[in-house]
Design a protein around this motif. Structure first.
Motif, PDB file in Angstrom:
ATOM      1  N   VAL A   5       0.874  -1.174   0.000  1.00 23.34           N
ATOM      2  CA  VAL A   5       0.000   0.000   0.000  1.00 23.34           C
ATOM      3  C   VAL A   5       0.909   1.221   0.000  1.00 23.34           C
ATOM      4  CG1 VAL A   5      -1.787   1.288   1.221  1.00 23.34           C
ATOM      5  CG2 VAL A   5      -1.773  -1.220   1.334  1.00 23.34           C
ATOM      6  N   GLU A   6       0.815   2.058  -1.024  1.00 17.42           N
ATOM      7  CA  GLU A   6       1.632   3.273  -1.079  1.00 17.42           C
ATOM      8  C   GLU A   6       0.973   4.347  -0.237  1.00 17.42           C
ATOM      9  OE1 GLU A   6       3.974   6.109  -4.309  1.00 17.42           O
ATOM     10  OE2 GLU A   6       2.494   4.638  -5.007  1.00 17.42           O
ATOM     11  N   VAL A   7       1.699   4.882   0.745  1.00 16.34           N
ATOM     12  CA  VAL A   7       1.128   5.871   1.658  1.00 16.34           C
ATOM     13  C   VAL A   7       1.769   7.242   1.501  1.00 16.34           C
ATOM     14  CG1 VAL A   7       0.402   4.155   3.346  1.00 16.34           C
ATOM     15  CG2 VAL A   7       2.696   5.134   3.525  1.00 16.34           C
ATOM     16  N   GLY A   8       2.751   7.355   0.626  1.00 15.74           N
ATOM     17  CA  GLY A   8       3.424   8.621   0.367  1.00 15.74           C
ATOM     18  C   GLY A   8       4.459   8.424  -0.718  1.00 15.74           C
ATOM     19  N   ASP A   9       5.138   9.514  -1.086  1.00 12.00           N
ATOM     20  CA  ASP A   9       6.180   9.440  -2.106  1.00 12.00           C
ATOM     21  C   ASP A   9       7.310   8.541  -1.620  1.00 12.00           C
ATOM     22  OD1 ASP A   9       7.970   9.938  -4.190  1.00 12.00           O
ATOM     23  OD2 ASP A   9       8.749  11.748  -3.193  1.00 12.00           O
ATOM     24  N   ARG A  10       7.460   7.363  -2.251  1.00 14.85           N
ATOM     25  CA  ARG A  10       8.482   6.377  -1.894  1.00 14.85           C
ATOM     26  C   ARG A  10       8.362   5.922  -0.436  1.00 14.85           C
ATOM     27  NH1 ARG A  10      13.424   9.537  -2.535  1.00 14.85           N
ATOM     28  NH2 ARG A  10      11.971  11.251  -2.221  1.00 14.85           N
ATOM     29  N   VAL A  11       7.129   5.885   0.049  1.00 11.61           N
ATOM     30  CA  VAL A  11       6.826   5.404   1.403  1.00 11.61           C
ATOM     31  C   VAL A  11       5.718   4.359   1.275  1.00 11.61           C
ATOM     32  CG1 VAL A  11       6.132   6.030   3.744  1.00 11.61           C
ATOM     33  CG2 VAL A  11       7.410   7.671   2.348  1.00 11.61           C
ATOM     34  N   PHE A  12       5.956   3.167   1.816  1.00 13.80           N
ATOM     35  CA  PHE A  12       5.060   2.041   1.580  1.00 13.80           C
ATOM     36  C   PHE A  12       4.770   1.285   2.874  1.00 13.80           C
ATOM     37  CE2 PHE A  12       7.726   2.801  -2.097  1.00 13.80           C
ATOM     38  CZ  PHE A  12       6.815   2.875  -3.141  1.00 13.80           C
ATOM     39  N   ALA A  13       3.558   0.756   2.950  1.00 14.11           N
ATOM     40  CA  ALA A  13       3.180  -0.203   3.982  1.00 14.11           C
ATOM     41  C   ALA A  13       2.984  -1.554   3.299  1.00 14.11           C
ATOM     42  CB  ALA A  13       1.896   0.234   4.678  1.00 14.11           C
ATOM     43  N   ARG A  14       3.375  -2.618   3.966  1.00 14.06           N
ATOM     44  CA  ARG A  14       3.137  -3.962   3.433  1.00 14.06           C
ATOM     45  C   ARG A  14       2.224  -4.694   4.394  1.00 14.06           C
ATOM     46  NH1 ARG A  14       4.356  -6.662  -0.909  1.00 14.06           N
ATOM     47  NH2 ARG A  14       4.585  -8.935  -0.938  1.00 14.06           N
ATOM     48  N   ARG A  15       1.070  -5.099   3.860  1.00 14.68           N
ATOM     49  CA  ARG A  15       0.000  -5.683   4.662  1.00 14.68           C
ATOM     50  C   ARG A  15       0.020  -7.205   4.561  1.00 14.68           C
ATOM     51  NH1 ARG A  15      -2.586  -5.315   7.598  1.00 14.68           N
ATOM     52  NH2 ARG A  15      -4.763  -5.181   7.029  1.00 14.68           N
ATOM     53  N   TYR A  16      -0.190  -7.855   5.715  1.00 13.30           N
ATOM     54  CA  TYR A  16      -0.237  -9.314   5.792  1.00 13.30           C
ATOM     55  C   TYR A  16      -1.530  -9.740   6.476  1.00 13.30           C
ATOM     56  CZ  TYR A  16       4.706  -9.299   4.590  1.00 13.30           C
ATOM     57  OH  TYR A  16       5.899  -9.123   3.932  1.00 13.30           O
ATOM     58  N   GLU A  17      -2.141 -10.796   5.936  1.00 12.28           N
ATOM     59  CA  GLU A  17      -3.381 -11.304   6.527  1.00 12.28           C
ATOM     60  C   GLU A  17      -3.126 -11.875   7.916  1.00 12.28           C
ATOM     61  OE1 GLU A  17      -6.978 -14.505   5.542  1.00 12.28           O
ATOM     62  OE2 GLU A  17      -5.356 -14.174   4.103  1.00 12.28           O
ATOM     63  N   HIS A  18      -2.003 -12.601   8.093  1.00 11.77           N
ATOM     64  CA  HIS A  18      -1.697 -13.182   9.394  1.00 11.77           C
ATOM     65  C   HIS A  18      -1.485 -12.079  10.431  1.00 11.77           C
ATOM     66  CE1 HIS A  18      -0.239 -15.835  12.443  1.00 11.77           C
ATOM     67  NE2 HIS A  18       0.963 -15.297  12.443  1.00 11.77           N
ATOM     68  N   LEU A  19      -2.252 -12.120  11.503  1.00  6.74           N
ATOM     69  CA  LEU A  19      -2.229 -11.129  12.575  1.00  6.74           C
ATOM     70  C   LEU A  19      -2.601  -9.725  12.086  1.00  6.74           C
ATOM     71  CD1 LEU A  19       0.967 -12.210  14.563  1.00  6.74           C
ATOM     72  CD2 LEU A  19      -1.416 -12.876  14.980  1.00  6.74           C
ATOM     73  N   ASP A  20      -3.128  -9.625  10.847  1.00  7.12           N
ATOM     74  CA  ASP A  20      -3.517  -8.328  10.282  1.00  7.12           C
ATOM     75  C   ASP A  20      -2.356  -7.329  10.395  1.00  7.12           C
ATOM     76  OD1 ASP A  20      -5.264  -6.636   8.971  1.00  7.12           O
ATOM     77  OD2 ASP A  20      -6.225  -5.921  10.813  1.00  7.12           O
ATOM     78  N   GLN A  21      -1.158  -7.812  10.096  1.00  7.94           N
ATOM     79  CA  GLN A  21       0.050  -7.049  10.382  1.00  7.94           C
ATOM     80  C   GLN A  21       0.426  -6.103   9.253  1.00  7.94           C
ATOM     81  OE1 GLN A  21       3.650  -9.355  11.084  1.00  7.94           O
ATOM     82  NE2 GLN A  21       4.282  -7.872  12.608  1.00  7.94           N
ATOM     83  N   THR A  22       1.083  -4.997   9.642  1.00  7.36           N
ATOM     84  CA  THR A  22       1.556  -3.998   8.687  1.00  7.36           C
ATOM     85  C   THR A  22       3.014  -3.666   8.978  1.00  7.36           C
ATOM     86  OG1 THR A  22      -0.671  -3.054   8.610  1.00  7.36           O
ATOM     87  CG2 THR A  22       1.105  -1.731   7.683  1.00  7.36           C
ATOM     88  N   LEU A  23       3.877  -3.871   7.993  1.00  4.46           N
ATOM     89  CA  LEU A  23       5.278  -3.506   8.064  1.00  4.46           C
ATOM     90  C   LEU A  23       5.518  -2.285   7.168  1.00  4.46           C
ATOM     91  CD1 LEU A  23       6.774  -7.117   7.766  1.00  4.46           C
ATOM     92  CD2 LEU A  23       5.992  -5.913   9.822  1.00  4.46           C
ATOM     93  N   GLY A  24       6.723  -1.704   7.183  1.00  7.03           N
ATOM     94  CA  GLY A  24       6.924  -0.456   6.449  1.00  7.03           C
ATOM     95  C   GLY A  24       8.241  -0.369   5.706  1.00  7.03           C
ATOM     96  N   LEU A  25       8.261   0.540   4.728  1.00  4.89           N
ATOM     97  CA  LEU A  25       9.454   0.804   3.920  1.00  4.89           C
ATOM     98  C   LEU A  25       9.482   2.279   3.540  1.00  4.89           C
ATOM     99  CD1 LEU A  25      11.915  -0.186   2.203  1.00  4.89           C
ATOM    100  CD2 LEU A  25      10.280  -0.507   0.317  1.00  4.89           C
ATOM    101  N   VAL A  26      10.645   2.925   3.771  1.00  4.38           N
ATOM    102  CA  VAL A  26      10.860   4.314   3.354  1.00  4.38           C
ATOM    103  C   VAL A  26      12.120   4.320   2.490  1.00  4.38           C
ATOM    104  CG1 VAL A  26      11.201   6.694   4.096  1.00  4.38           C
ATOM    105  CG2 VAL A  26       9.879   5.115   5.539  1.00  4.38           C
ATOM    106  N   VAL A  27      12.023   4.871   1.288  1.00  2.00           N
ATOM    107  CA  VAL A  27      13.129   4.834   0.329  1.00  2.00           C
ATOM    108  C   VAL A  27      13.699   6.239   0.148  1.00  2.00           C
ATOM    109  CG1 VAL A  27      13.830   4.209  -2.007  1.00  2.00           C
ATOM    110  CG2 VAL A  27      12.038   2.889  -0.846  1.00  2.00           C
TER     111      VAL A  27
END
Length: 267
Positions: A5-27
């Protein structure tokens, strides 16, 4: 598998069904920042591979807090620099093996033998850089701030502020799709203040540790609910209310809320 899921310019969240978890990436232009690494090395490998689909830049890790589902994937990212709050690192060193055993047993009881085995076999990687209050990381043309909001979801939470994109990665300070997890290591008194510190940054998007990214109105509602919960928590702690009375006034009436109130009633 995860979903970007793109949440900003070169900023991303990665969503997982297990535990409804969200990880992140900033480039940035010279390196990227990975926010949490998942609950085992299989998830860590999937996340690392997905990131390499975006960028080949060297990465730095930040662990938002010392709960197993946020850091047991780190081994798949080495060699790399790993940041956390100093209290997070101490909690990981002290509690990781116990937490691993408890959750692996829980997965096994639920028939999730593969998840249990993955967690059992994951290598613990402790952070090698710690934050006391705040620090800045230069990713090349983009500065990211690691901020300690005080005791809240745990005593060692970090939030990750990306000022130029107006995004905050909140870890489990914010949870979307379910009530906040108020465990034995939480500080219900300090948690609303931590959310005020997120709101003071005036973000456009707040990325929770579990659930979909939200706006500040959602964070304001969660802060107000946590204020309300602390009021009944304190009433039980000071013997002014029974657990049953408190649950009638609590914004959270889940089994977990009952366990929290029963725990403080015995303290």
């Amino acid at each position: 598998m995860g979903e970007w899921v793109e949440v900003g310019d070169r900023v991303f969240a990665r969503r997982y069904e297990h535990l409804d978890q969200t990880l992140g990436l900033v480039v940035g232009r010279q390196r990227c920042l990975v926010i949490d690494t998942g609950g085992d090395e299989v998830q860590g490998e999937e996340f690392a591979t997905a990131i390499r689909g975006f960028t080949s830049l060297p990465w730095t890790m930040v662990i938002t807090h010392a709960h197993f589902d946020h850091y047991f994937g780190t081994a798949r990212f080495r060699p790399c620099q790993v940041w956390s709050h100093e209290r997070c690192r101490a909690a990981m060193a002290a509690n990781a093996d116990h937490d691993r055993a408890v959750w692996a047993a829980s997965f096994a009881e639920e028939g999730e033998r593969e998840l249990a085995d993955r967690l059992t076999n994951a290598e613990l990687v402790l952070p090698d850089e710690v934050v006391s209050h705040q620090t800045e990381l230069d990713l090349g043309g983009r500065v990211v701030r690691l901020l300690y909001p005080g005791p809240a979801h745990t005593h060692g939470d970090l939030m990750v502020h990306v000022p130029d994109a107006r995004v905050v990665f909140a870890g489990d300070l914010v949870e979307s799709g379910a009530p906040p997890s108020i465990g034995p290591d939480a500080d219900p008194a300090g948690w609303p203040t931590a959310l005020d510190k997120i709101l003071a940054l005036r973000p456009g998007i707040v990325v929770p540790g579990h659930g979909y990214p939200e706006d500040t109105a959602f964070v304001e509602r969660q802060r107000d609910e946590l204020h309300q919960f602390f009021a009944v928590f304190h009433a039980v702690k000071t013997r002014r209310m029974s657990v049953e009375q408190a649950l009638r006034y609590s914004p959270y009436t889940t089994c977990e809320a009952r366990l929290v109130l029963e725990r403080v009633s015995r303290s």
